[in-house]
Design a protein around this motif. Structure first.
Motif, PDB file in Angstrom:
ATOM      1  N   THR A 128     -59.829  40.508  59.329  1.00 51.43           N
ATOM      2  CA  THR A 128     -60.078  41.617  60.289  1.00 51.43           C
ATOM      3  C   THR A 128     -61.326  41.709  60.992  1.00 51.43           C
ATOM      4  OG1 THR A 128     -60.720  43.176  58.465  1.00 51.43           O
ATOM      5  CG2 THR A 128     -58.454  43.700  59.128  1.00 51.43           C
ATOM      6  N   GLY A 129     -62.656  41.382  60.510  1.00 55.00           N
ATOM      7  CA  GLY A 129     -63.712  41.191  61.270  1.00 55.00           C
ATOM      8  C   GLY A 129     -63.689  40.139  62.310  1.00 55.00           C
ATOM      9  N   ARG A 130     -62.950  39.183  61.996  1.00 56.00           N
ATOM     10  CA  ARG A 130     -62.982  38.390  63.213  1.00 56.00           C
ATOM     11  C   ARG A 130     -61.944  38.630  64.140  1.00 56.00           C
ATOM     12  NH1 ARG A 130     -60.402  32.997  61.768  1.00 56.00           N
ATOM     13  NH2 ARG A 130     -59.936  33.547  59.501  1.00 56.00           N
ATOM     14  N   TYR A 131     -60.829  39.539  63.554  1.00 53.65           N
ATOM     15  CA  TYR A 131     -59.924  40.021  64.761  1.00 53.65           C
ATOM     16  C   TYR A 131     -60.519  40.973  65.545  1.00 53.65           C
ATOM     17  CZ  TYR A 131     -55.384  41.770  66.454  1.00 53.65           C
ATOM     18  OH  TYR A 131     -54.454  41.982  67.467  1.00 53.65           O
ATOM     19  N   GLU A 132     -61.351  41.917  65.232  1.00 58.71           N
ATOM     20  CA  GLU A 132     -62.089  42.641  66.207  1.00 58.71           C
ATOM     21  C   GLU A 132     -62.619  42.102  67.284  1.00 58.71           C
ATOM     22  OE1 GLU A 132     -61.748  45.804  65.224  1.00 58.71           O
ATOM     23  OE2 GLU A 132     -63.370  46.601  67.035  1.00 58.71           O
ATOM     24  N   GLN A 133     -63.305  40.890  67.279  1.00 62.03           N
ATOM     25  CA  GLN A 133     -63.760  40.155  68.481  1.00 62.03           C
ATOM     26  C   GLN A 133     -62.462  39.483  69.267  1.00 62.03           C
ATOM     27  OE1 GLN A 133     -67.071  39.906  69.123  1.00 62.03           O
ATOM     28  NE2 GLN A 133     -66.334  39.351  70.950  1.00 62.03           N
ATOM     29  N   ASP A 134     -61.567  39.076  68.494  1.00 63.89           N
ATOM     30  CA  ASP A 134     -60.378  38.345  69.235  1.00 63.89           C
ATOM     31  C   ASP A 134     -59.777  39.519  70.306  1.00 63.89           C
ATOM     32  OD1 ASP A 134     -60.961  35.929  67.759  1.00 63.89           O
ATOM     33  OD2 ASP A 134     -59.000  36.113  66.809  1.00 63.89           O
ATOM     34  N   TYR A 135     -59.576  40.881  69.676  1.00 61.82           N
ATOM     35  CA  TYR A 135     -58.988  41.866  70.333  1.00 61.82           C
ATOM     36  C   TYR A 135     -59.941  42.370  71.375  1.00 61.82           C
ATOM     37  CZ  TYR A 135     -56.384  46.207  70.400  1.00 61.82           C
ATOM     38  OH  TYR A 135     -55.625  47.319  70.322  1.00 61.82           O
ATOM     39  N   ARG A 136     -61.299  42.285  71.302  1.00 61.05           N
ATOM     40  CA  ARG A 136     -62.117  42.895  72.500  1.00 61.05           C
ATOM     41  C   ARG A 136     -61.928  41.695  73.670  1.00 61.05           C
ATOM     42  NH1 ARG A 136     -66.611  46.075  72.100  1.00 61.05           N
ATOM     43  NH2 ARG A 136     -66.077  46.142  69.775  1.00 61.05           N
ATOM     44  N   ASP A 137     -62.032  40.378  73.252  1.00 60.10           N
ATOM     45  CA  ASP A 137     -62.083  39.502  74.092  1.00 60.10           C
ATOM     46  C   ASP A 137     -60.630  39.354  75.134  1.00 60.10           C
ATOM     47  OD1 ASP A 137     -64.445  38.596  73.049  1.00 60.10           O
ATOM     48  OD2 ASP A 137     -63.827  36.723  71.978  1.00 60.10           O
ATOM     49  N   TYR A 138     -59.398  39.753  74.215  1.00 60.53           N
ATOM     50  CA  TYR A 138     -58.319  39.824  74.904  1.00 60.53           C
ATOM     51  C   TYR A 138     -58.358  40.686  75.834  1.00 60.53           C
ATOM     52  CZ  TYR A 138     -53.734  41.169  76.078  1.00 60.53           C
ATOM     53  OH  TYR A 138     -52.408  41.397  76.653  1.00 60.53           O
ATOM     54  N   PHE A 139     -58.672  42.138  75.482  1.00 57.15           N
ATOM     55  CA  PHE A 139     -58.750  43.019  76.403  1.00 57.15           C
ATOM     56  C   PHE A 139     -59.823  42.906  77.724  1.00 57.15           C
ATOM     57  CE2 PHE A 139     -56.066  45.207  73.288  1.00 57.15           C
ATOM     58  CZ  PHE A 139     -55.212  45.748  74.229  1.00 57.15           C
ATOM     59  N   GLU A 140     -60.672  42.325  77.413  1.00 60.28           N
ATOM     60  CA  GLU A 140     -61.641  41.784  78.749  1.00 60.28           C
ATOM     61  C   GLU A 140     -60.783  40.947  79.458  1.00 60.28           C
ATOM     62  OE1 GLU A 140     -65.805  42.993  77.097  1.00 60.28           O
ATOM     63  OE2 GLU A 140     -64.868  42.662  79.018  1.00 60.28           O
ATOM     64  N   THR A 141     -60.156  40.273  79.190  1.00 59.36           N
ATOM     65  CA  THR A 141     -59.289  39.521  80.263  1.00 59.36           C
ATOM     66  C   THR A 141     -58.364  40.040  80.953  1.00 59.36           C
ATOM     67  OG1 THR A 141     -57.631  38.860  78.718  1.00 59.36           O
ATOM     68  CG2 THR A 141     -59.452  37.249  78.613  1.00 59.36           C
ATOM     69  N   GLN A 142     -57.864  41.282  80.290  1.00 63.58           N
ATOM     70  CA  GLN A 142     -56.905  42.186  80.692  1.00 63.58           C
ATOM     71  C   GLN A 142     -57.787  43.177  81.881  1.00 63.58           C
ATOM     72  OE1 GLN A 142     -53.446  42.033  80.182  1.00 63.58           O
ATOM     73  NE2 GLN A 142     -54.364  40.214  79.734  1.00 63.58           N
ATOM     74  N   GLY A 143     -58.944  43.148  81.884  1.00 62.81           N
ATOM     75  CA  GLY A 143     -59.624  44.311  82.655  1.00 62.81           C
ATOM     76  C   GLY A 143     -60.102  45.401  82.118  1.00 62.81           C
ATOM     77  N   VAL A 144     -59.696  45.453  80.440  1.00 61.33           N
ATOM     78  CA  VAL A 144     -60.166  46.718  79.899  1.00 61.33           C
ATOM     79  C   VAL A 144     -61.403  46.132  78.849  1.00 61.33           C
ATOM     80  CG1 VAL A 144     -59.140  48.463  78.184  1.00 61.33           C
ATOM     81  CG2 VAL A 144     -57.745  47.174  79.866  1.00 61.33           C
ATOM     82  N   PRO A 145     -62.338  46.729  79.138  1.00 60.03           N
ATOM     83  CA  PRO A 145     -63.723  46.484  78.512  1.00 60.03           C
ATOM     84  C   PRO A 145     -63.690  47.256  77.301  1.00 60.03           C
ATOM     85  CG  PRO A 145     -64.313  47.843  80.245  1.00 60.03           C
ATOM     86  CD  PRO A 145     -62.968  47.493  80.370  1.00 60.03           C
ATOM     87  N   ASP A 146     -64.584  46.769  76.324  1.00 55.12           N
ATOM     88  CA  ASP A 146     -64.871  47.566  74.825  1.00 55.12           C
ATOM     89  C   ASP A 146     -63.691  48.263  74.008  1.00 55.12           C
ATOM     90  OD1 ASP A 146     -66.877  48.523  73.343  1.00 55.12           O
ATOM     91  OD2 ASP A 146     -66.803  50.463  74.176  1.00 55.12           O
ATOM     92  N   ARG A 147     -62.568  47.326  74.118  1.00 52.55           N
ATOM     93  CA  ARG A 147     -61.766  47.795  73.111  1.00 52.55           C
ATOM     94  C   ARG A 147     -61.833  47.492  71.592  1.00 52.55           C
ATOM     95  NH1 ARG A 147     -56.406  49.650  75.374  1.00 52.55           N
ATOM     96  NH2 ARG A 147     -55.498  49.533  73.193  1.00 52.55           N
ATOM     97  N   SER A 148     -61.314  48.231  70.905  1.00 49.63           N
ATOM     98  CA  SER A 148     -61.653  47.801  69.404  1.00 49.63           C
ATOM     99  C   SER A 148     -60.218  48.179  68.674  1.00 49.63           C
ATOM    100  CB  SER A 148     -62.758  48.684  68.866  1.00 49.63           C
ATOM    101  OG  SER A 148     -62.633  48.900  67.547  1.00 49.63           O
ATOM    102  N   TRP A 149     -60.224  47.090  67.772  1.00 52.49           N
ATOM    103  CA  TRP A 149     -58.720  47.142  67.011  1.00 52.49           C
ATOM    104  C   TRP A 149     -59.045  48.319  66.028  1.00 52.49           C
ATOM    105  CZ3 TRP A 149     -56.910  45.315  61.871  1.00 52.49           C
ATOM    106  CH2 TRP A 149     -55.721  45.524  61.973  1.00 52.49           C
ATOM    107  N   ALA A 150     -60.171  48.368  65.417  1.00 55.06           N
ATOM    108  CA  ALA A 150     -60.436  49.306  64.454  1.00 55.06           C
ATOM    109  C   ALA A 150     -60.419  50.709  64.775  1.00 55.06           C
ATOM    110  CB  ALA A 150     -62.035  49.239  63.944  1.00 55.06           C
ATOM    111  N   ARG A 151     -60.847  50.768  66.125  1.00 52.19           N
ATOM    112  CA  ARG A 151     -60.716  52.263  66.794  1.00 52.19           C
ATOM    113  C   ARG A 151     -59.361  52.711  67.092  1.00 52.19           C
ATOM    114  NH1 ARG A 151     -65.400  51.090  69.954  1.00 52.19           N
ATOM    115  NH2 ARG A 151     -63.874  50.977  72.001  1.00 52.19           N
TER     116      ARG A 151
END
Ligand code: FMN
Length: 255
Positions: free
Chosen positions: A202-225
């Protein structure tokens, strides 16, 4: 020789993404029937086939459903909106016709049975649709207003709408990517359950998730949130916290 790990089906599954924007192109009746045939081939508990699906094309009915569940444009704009129903009504009638009382239908086991059957069938349908070049999105929001949905669809006792599915030809302008999932170690355990596996994942996923949403033009997304806002309070449930009463009203006593 190594075991094969690739197939056309798996490639299709790995390409899945939810589609919420559609071209103004109808889904033909033959295609729809084929998709539901594929759904019917899914495994089903004890072959009870405890589900039905209602195909809605009428714009007014789609609009009313969308409004009832809080306004979802993908429900209104999809050429066809499917409602997947846990359906023990057929089985209840058969029981009665054969002199048996449907006394087990109020057990939570049979609520689960219907919901599981729906999930498996509906996913088979979505995969079939995707393999034909269509796309769609599950709509759990259909459970935001079970009473209104049951009335709109004239659901009998022992039938309950579990999930909607907006279906159509994907609009390429939507441009969503393939959303990453947890690293495999977050879900795959060997022999026994080991929470350490998902703690690390889950720790690693937090970064993958954030990176993915960056590519979608949505900054600072967090799976935990996302998890916190969805599961952290009843407000995230959009009225679904009262589900037991809604299930009971349709004959799923869930005892
Ligand atoms: C049972 C179920 C209910 C869902 N309900 C909704 C919904 O009401 N609205 C929505 O936009 N997406 C809904 N989704 C889609 C999920 O949000 C989506 O599958 C998830 O974010 C992963 O994204 P992906 O499908 O694009 O990979 C639902 C998915 C499932 C399986």
């Amino acid at each position: 020789m190594t075991d094969p790990i690739d197939s056309a089906v798996i490639e299709q599954q790995l390409r899945h993404r939810s589609v919420r924007r559609f071209l103004d192109v109808p889904v033909g009746e033959a295609q729809l029937e084929r998709i539901v045939e594929a759904a019917q081939r899914a495994s089903t508990s004890s072959n009870l086939q405890a589900w039905s699906v209602i195909a809605i094309r009428d714009p007014e009915r789609k609009r009313r459903l969308s409004q009832a569940i809080g306004g979802r444009d993908y429900v209104e704009r999809a050429p066809v909106f499917l409602v997947w129903v846990a359906d023990l009504a057929r089985n209840a009638e058969l029981l009665r016709a054969h002199g048996a009382e449907p006394e087990t239908l109020g057990l939570i086991e049979n609520t689960l049975l219907g919901a599981v059957d729906v999930g498996i069938a509906a996913q088979n349908a979505l995969l079939a649709a995707e393999s034909l070049g269509l796309g769609g999105v599950f709509v759990g929001g259909i459970r935001n207003a079970p009473e209104a949905v049951s009335a709109e669809l004239r659901l009998p006792r022992h039938a309950f709408a579990i999930a909607g599915m907006a279906l159509g030809t994907p609009d390429p302008e939507e441009g969503t990517g393939i959303k990453p999932r947890l690293p495999l170690s977050g879900v795959l355990h060997a022999e026994v359950y080991d929470p350490e596996r998902w703690r690390e994942a889950t720790g690693r996923y937090e970064q993958d998730y954030r990176d993915y949403f960056e590519t979608q033009g949505v900054p600072d997304r967090s799976w935990a949130r996302t998890v916190v806002s969805r599961l952290g309070s009843a407000a995230g449930l959009h009225g679904r916290h009262a589900m037991r009463a809604s299930l009971r009203a349709q004959g799923f006593d869930s005892e």
